[in-house]
Design an enzyme around this catalytic site. Structure first.
Site, PDB file in Angstrom:
ATOM      1  N   GLN A   1      25.869  16.418  28.226  1.00  0.00           N
ATOM      2  CA  GLN A   1      25.151  15.923  27.057  1.00  0.00           C
ATOM      3  C   GLN A   1      24.051  14.952  27.466  1.00  0.00           C
ATOM      4  OE1 GLN A   1      28.402  14.299  24.864  1.00  0.00           O
ATOM      5  NE2 GLN A   1      29.177  13.181  26.622  1.00  0.00           N
TER       6      GLN A   1
ATOM      7  N   ASP B   1      38.435  12.637  28.614  1.00  0.00           N
ATOM      8  CA  ASP B   1      37.090  12.834  28.072  1.00  0.00           C
ATOM      9  C   ASP B   1      36.363  13.829  28.970  1.00  0.00           C
ATOM     10  OD1 ASP B   1      35.009  11.140  26.078  1.00  0.00           O
ATOM     11  OD2 ASP B   1      34.073  12.280  27.698  1.00  0.00           O
TER      12      ASP B   1
ATOM     13  N   ASP C   1      38.213  19.204  29.735  1.00  0.00           N
ATOM     14  CA  ASP C   1      38.022  19.739  28.397  1.00  0.00           C
ATOM     15  C   ASP C   1      39.360  19.597  27.662  1.00  0.00           C
ATOM     16  OD1 ASP C   1      36.921  21.165  26.240  1.00  0.00           O
ATOM     17  OD2 ASP C   1      35.722  22.358  27.633  1.00  0.00           O
ATOM     18  N   ALA C   2      39.366  18.861  26.560  1.00  0.00           N
ATOM     19  CA  ALA C   2      40.622  18.379  25.987  1.00  0.00           C
ATOM     20  C   ALA C   2      41.606  19.484  25.598  1.00  0.00           C
ATOM     21  CB  ALA C   2      40.325  17.512  24.772  1.00  0.00           C
TER      22      ALA C   2
ATOM     23  N   ASP D   1      39.585  11.612  18.981  1.00  0.00           N
ATOM     24  CA  ASP D   1      38.281  11.094  18.559  1.00  0.00           C
ATOM     25  C   ASP D   1      37.175  11.965  19.148  1.00  0.00           C
ATOM     26  OD1 ASP D   1      36.352   9.530  17.468  1.00  0.00           O
ATOM     27  OD2 ASP D   1      36.609   7.834  18.829  1.00  0.00           O
TER      28      ASP D   1
END
Ligand SMILES: Cc1cc2nc3c(=O)[nH]c(=O)nc-3n(C[C@H](O)[C@H](O)[C@H](O)COP(=O)(O)OP(=O)(O)OC[C@H]3O[C@@H](n4cnc5c(N)ncnc54)[C@H](O)[C@@H]3O)c2cc1C
Lengths: 496, 514
Positions: A234, A308, A342-343, A360
């Site tokens: 990102q 995360d 990657d969750a 979250d």
């Protein structure tokens, strides 16, 4: 000769002060604490000017040529100063060192200017004339700069372009001198080439500043860009304005330091404070360490796993002085294990159960993110809750995206979780919604030191006014991605 | 790309343009053509006597290890009949439902999905329950249902969701499309007096009452309805090419309508990275040494009491003597393998399948990605069901049926070198993905000469399929061909049906799964 020189005095005085202001502004934006930054920079700058003035005595013949050279150098250093400072800050260490060296160098060169100008004028004017005219113009130039800088330049051009622009002014003065008073042929050609090169460099900087991403961001965000970084995942941008630190991920606001405590206290405490002796905690998302800061308020918590996706994010928030101050160094706590994965995949592949799970994630704005809000995901979440465990999930805004919010809640219920909806008002976001899974008495053991939640505020979280109350919606599945469609429709309507 | 790379990139570019050397990067792309064993298969056509060594005895010989053969074995085992031997030419079981294995992912070489079965596909339902794909209530496992977004279409230089080309469609296009859907809705509900659907899946359970539609081509049907929309025709033909490898003209209207009317309006698909090989692998796993690969069935002789199958193997020829045989090879082989058998001529569509191994997939990719008015059918993404939120390495499986004259198409196809396929595939897919060549690591091509039987007009109405399904002197027949089009449900139905015939003949009664 005289008029040109006097106009130049005015211009170079303006430039000199602009560079000083740029350095002060950039550093206080980037490092915070503006009084301290400004006064140390002014101090270094003024003393460097003194050094410059003193050094002027070592310049014997060829005053004109030296003056032109100084102009070119000041133009380059000052013109590139803002972009160099941003780049150094965003990419590496040693920002302060570069900052003060740059300020010192510019100060020294600017210090050389006035004595040289005075010597250029000495054959044309009387000494008292010289002193009064030169100093008067010098001060007027400074006044012009100090007015134009906050009123015109920063709002319309931004720091980076302002710097390039004034760099061009310095080099322009050099060129004008070369045209008007050509020195000997050979020397003049060399100088001319140098000046033209410098001019092109700065002009390119000015033209490109819009195109290079960072520099463009200086224009794009309402506040000053403190740092901008692309990770493979990102685009991270942190901005600051008078103590308000903001994080944007892919241009979406993630938090404002002025009110993030409302969000993070509401996310963490209703659930966690309802547990008797929470030990093992899992945080999915939340690489900024702010929810983690809240979790660390519980002394019984011994083991926190934070998953995360983006190592760039967790590293930044554990190392950057301002950002780690905001999360109180939570990411470096010995109780915390940070995992970059990657969750959903991590959750599926790792066993283990937790007393409290915090979810979250960014809002479900793409099909990829939509997976993290599906019935399959919540089934996985359920599998990781210890008996009597609790969880809290961020669920976008029940006011702006009402169907999305209730879709998430309905999906969690469909996966067999018992959920309680709640919401909080965060000024920079608006109304924000969450879902609570678990504890029968939320808020039983609220920790000390909170800024927002007390028992009364806690009770109010669970009240839903009419315009945010439940609606009939579909369950979100991997095979229908109903949520992403709701979300897109609702936020599009908000945008219009 | 971070800023540093960006700057480096632009510097390199600038450098290159200074030197005056265009960035003509020669891609070091690897790959091969991995055709099915057609060279060996073609040997069936040379009449040569085979010396036979060993003779094996078994109750039931199953010839061919595609879905039909594997389903037959599965059905026999469910009835407790374990004494059988399955013979397969290739080194893997699965036939047209096999898969390739790459480090990035497995990927199909043929069949890539199974729609959630209709109630009539009882054997498929039983199988899915046994494999824990479906629960007792008939719900399929969420993670196996194709995730959204499922399909997209590239036209006018951009992607739209869904396969009907709505982007830029006229009111007329949409009106005709609506009429078609209304017609399908009507056909979907048609039943005869015995309660049989006009269009059932599996096809043999359909009522014969609406078979006059089989005399018509799909093209003629569309003409009769007065539908002229180019988009509607493209979309209908796409469906025929996708399921049958046929143009509108080559498809019977009955078959063309069956594709739409035999399934519920918004049917869900079961998908796996390896496609239907997920199913065939699980059907094959318990067989162990009762399935023999690398075995070319050369001939089958029968005297009514015993069936003798002659087999060619790398290590020598052998014979299998069985009480019954289930013939699960493609039907066009029957004249070459089975003495005195010459069923109605089946025609077949050749297909080309390619697997493209990519460093990185496409963030916005759907499972199925189609290019409007392109000769191929587009590609499916092997890692579509991944739970990750970021695109990683992946495999795209690209399909192209050859809808021209099968004989010439087949010859040309087999003669074309790998480079020529690469050229075609890369240039087609580079339209929507200009950076494809930078991400592409490997491209393998599979050539399937007799990939799919063609449901040409008249095939079903002539009763040729029913006749070809009748057992002959201890040999029973099962291949998806016998439905006139090849689908998992059809292959599975025929395998289970033939196995039930054998069970009845051997007096091993067990309640029917059909
Ligand atoms: C490119 C492509 C895509 C497809 N996609 C789908 C899909 O998505 N969904 C779907 O349901 N269906 C799909 N199909 C249809 C698919 O063919 C059927 O689903 C099913 O796999 C057919 O099984 P079968 O057993 O009837 O035939 P086959 O798969 O043809 O099986 C015949 C077997 O016999 C073997 N054999 C041939 N000759 C000999 C010999 N002489 N001796 C021994 N063995 C021999 C072959 O190697 C093969 O294993 C697709 C087909 C193709 C070609």
């Amino acid at each position: 000769m005289q008029p040109l020189i006097l106009v130049s005095v005015f211009l170079i005085a303006t430039c000199g002060l602009i560079y000083e202001l740029i350095a002060g502004t950039v550093s206080s934006y980037l490092l915070g604490d503006s009084v301290m930054q400004f006064s140390t920079i002014i101090g270094v700058y003024l003393s460097a000017m003194g050094v410059g003035s003193y050094l002027a005595r070592y310049i014997g013949r060829g005053v004109l040529q030296r003056f032109v050279q100084v102009q070119i150098l000041v133009g380059i250093l000052g013109g590139c100063s803002a972009s160099v400072l941003f780049l150094v800050f965003a990419h590496g260490t040693g920002f302060s060192l570069v900052l003060y060296c740059l300020v010192f160098a510019i100060g020294t060169l600017v210090g050389l200017e006035i004595p040289l100008v005075m010597r250029l004028l000495k054959d044309e004017l009387e000494f008292k004339e010289i002193v009064s005219q030169v100093l008067a113009l010098d001060y007027i130039g400074a006044l012009a700069a100090s007015l134009a800088f906050p009123l015109l330049l920063v709002p319309h051009l931004g720091l980076v372009r302002t710097a390039f622009l004034f760099g061009l002014v310095n080099v322009g003065v050099a060129l004008a001198f070369l045209m008007r008073f050509p020195p000997t042929r050979q020397a003049s050609q060399l100088l001319l080439a140098q000046a033209v090169l410098a001019f092109l460099l700065l002009a390119a900087g000015l033209a490109l500043s819009e195109r290079l991403t960072t520099l463009a961001e200086v224009q794009m965000f309402p506040d000053q860009v403190l740092l901008a970084r692309s990770t493979p995942y990102q685009r991270l941008v942190v901005t600051q304005r008078s103590g308000d630190l903001r994080l944007y991920l892919n241009n979406n606001l993630q938090f404002s330091s002025l009110d993030e405590y409302r969000y993070h206290e509401a996310l963490v405490h209703p659930g966690l404070s309802g547990l008797e002796n929470p030990h093992k905690i899992l945080i999915l998302g939340g690489g900024d360490g702010l929810a983690l800061r809240e979790v660390l308020r519980y002394p019984t918590v011994t083991e926190i796993t934070l998953v995360d996706l983006d190592p760039g994010m967790t590293e930044l928030f554990s190392r950057h002085p301002l950002l780690s101050k905001l999360n109180e160094g939570s990411l470096r706590s010995p109780r915390v294990k940070v995992i970059n994965a990657d969750a959903f995949v991590w959750l599926r592949d790792n066993p283990g159960s937790y007393d409290f799970v915090l979810v979250d994630f960014p809002d479900p704005s793409t099909f990829a993110l939509g997976k993290l809000y599906t019935i399959s995901f919540y089934a996985e979440l359920k599998r990781h809750l210890a008996p009597g465990g609790a969880a809290a999930v961020q669920c976008t805004s029940p006011l702006f995206a009402r169907r999305s919010y209730w879709c998430i809640l309905k999906t969690m219920e469909a996966s067999g979780l018992r959920v309680r909806p709640y919401h909080v008002f965060v000024p920079s976001f608006g109304e924000w919604g969450f879902a609570l899974i678990g504890p029968s008495r939320p808020g039983e053991h609220l920790p000390a030191g909170l800024r927002f939640l007390n028992q009364a505020a806690l009770a109010a979280l669970f009240e839903f006014p009419l315009d945010m109350s439940s609606l009939p919606v579909e369950v979100n599945r991997l095979s229908n991605q109903a949520l992403v469609r709701y979300y897109e429709e609702e936020w599009r309507a908000v945008a219009q | 790309m971070n800023r540093r790379q960006f700057l480096q990139g632009s510097l390199t570019l600038a450098g290159l343009s200074l030197v005056g050397c265009p960035s003509g990067r020669t891609p070091t792309l690897e790959g091969t053509v991995v055709g099915a064993s057609w060279q060996r298969g073609h040997r069936l056509r040379e009449a040569s006597e085979l010396k036979t060594g060993q003779r094996l005895r078994t109750d039931v010989a199953i010839l061919g290890g595609g879905v039909a053969g594997l389903s037959a074995a599965w059905r026999l085992r469910r009835a407790g009949l374990e004494d059988f031997l399955l013979l397969e030419l290739e080194s893997d079981l699965g036939g047209n439902s096999r898969a390739a294995t790459y480090p990035a992912s497995r990927a199909p070489w043929g069949a890539h999905y199974l729609p959630v079965p209709t109630l009539e596909s009882r054997a498929v339902i039983e199988l899915l329950k046994e494999l824990d794909v479906m629960d007792e209530a008939g719900q399929c496992r969420e993670e196996l249902l194709c995730h959204e977004p499922q399909e997209r279409l590239y036209l006018h230089g951009r992607w739209q969701e869904g396969l009907f080309p709505t982007l830029g469609a006229t009111r007329r296009d949409l009106k005709e499309w609506g009429e078609f859907q209304a017609e399908i809705e009507r056909l979907r509900r048609l039943r005869d007096r015995q309660g049989r659907f006009a269009f059932a899946l599996p096809a043999p359970l359909s009522s014969p009452e609406w078979l006059e539609l089989d005399g018509l081509s799909m093209k003629a049907f569309v003409g009769q309805k007065g539908w002229t929309s180019r988009r509607l025709r493209w979309w209908l033909e796409y469906a025929c090419r996708d399921d049958f490898g046929c143009s509108l003209e080559q498809t019977s209207a009955w078959a063309g309508l069956h594709y739409h009317a035999a399934r519920p309006p918004a049917d869900q698909l079961l998908v796996w990275p390896e496609g239907n090989a997920w199913l065939t692998d699980r059907l094959a796993a318990p067989l162990q040494e009762r399935a023999r690969t690398g075995c070319l069935v050369r001939s089958v002789r029968t005297d009514g009491r015993r069936v003798i199958t002659r087999v060619e193997h790398r290590e020598g020829a052998f014979e299998v003597e069985s009480r019954r045989a289930i013939f699960c090879l493609p039907s066009f082989l029957r004249p070459f393998v089975l003495e005195g058998d010459a069923p109605e001529r089946f025609t077949y569509a050749p297909w080309v399948v390619a697997n493209l191994v990519l460093q990185r997939g496409d963030e916005a990719a759907c499972w199925d990605n189609v290019l409007y008015e392109s000769p191929s059918l587009g590609y499916v993404v092997a890692t579509h069901q991944s739970l990750a939120t970021r695109p990683g390495p992946t495999v795209w499986t690209w399909y192209r049926p050859l809808t021209g004259n099968p004989v010439t198409e087949r010859e040309e196809m087999l003669a074309r070198p790998w480079e020529s396929w690469r050229q075609e595939i890369v240039s087609e897919l580079s339209r929507p993905h200009p950076d494809l060549i930078d991400r592409l690591e490997r491209l393998d091509v599979m050539l399937l000469g007799h990939a799919m039987v063609r449901p040409v007009p008249g095939l079903r109405a002539s009763k040729a399929l029913e006749a070809a399904s009748q057992p002959k002197k201890g040999v029973h027949f099962a291949h998806s061909d016998l439905s006139g089009f090849s689908l998992f449900e059809e292959a599975n139905y025929h395998g289970a049906r033939a196995a039930e015939e054998v069970l009845a003949a051997l007096d091993k009664r067990s309640p029917s799964l059909l």
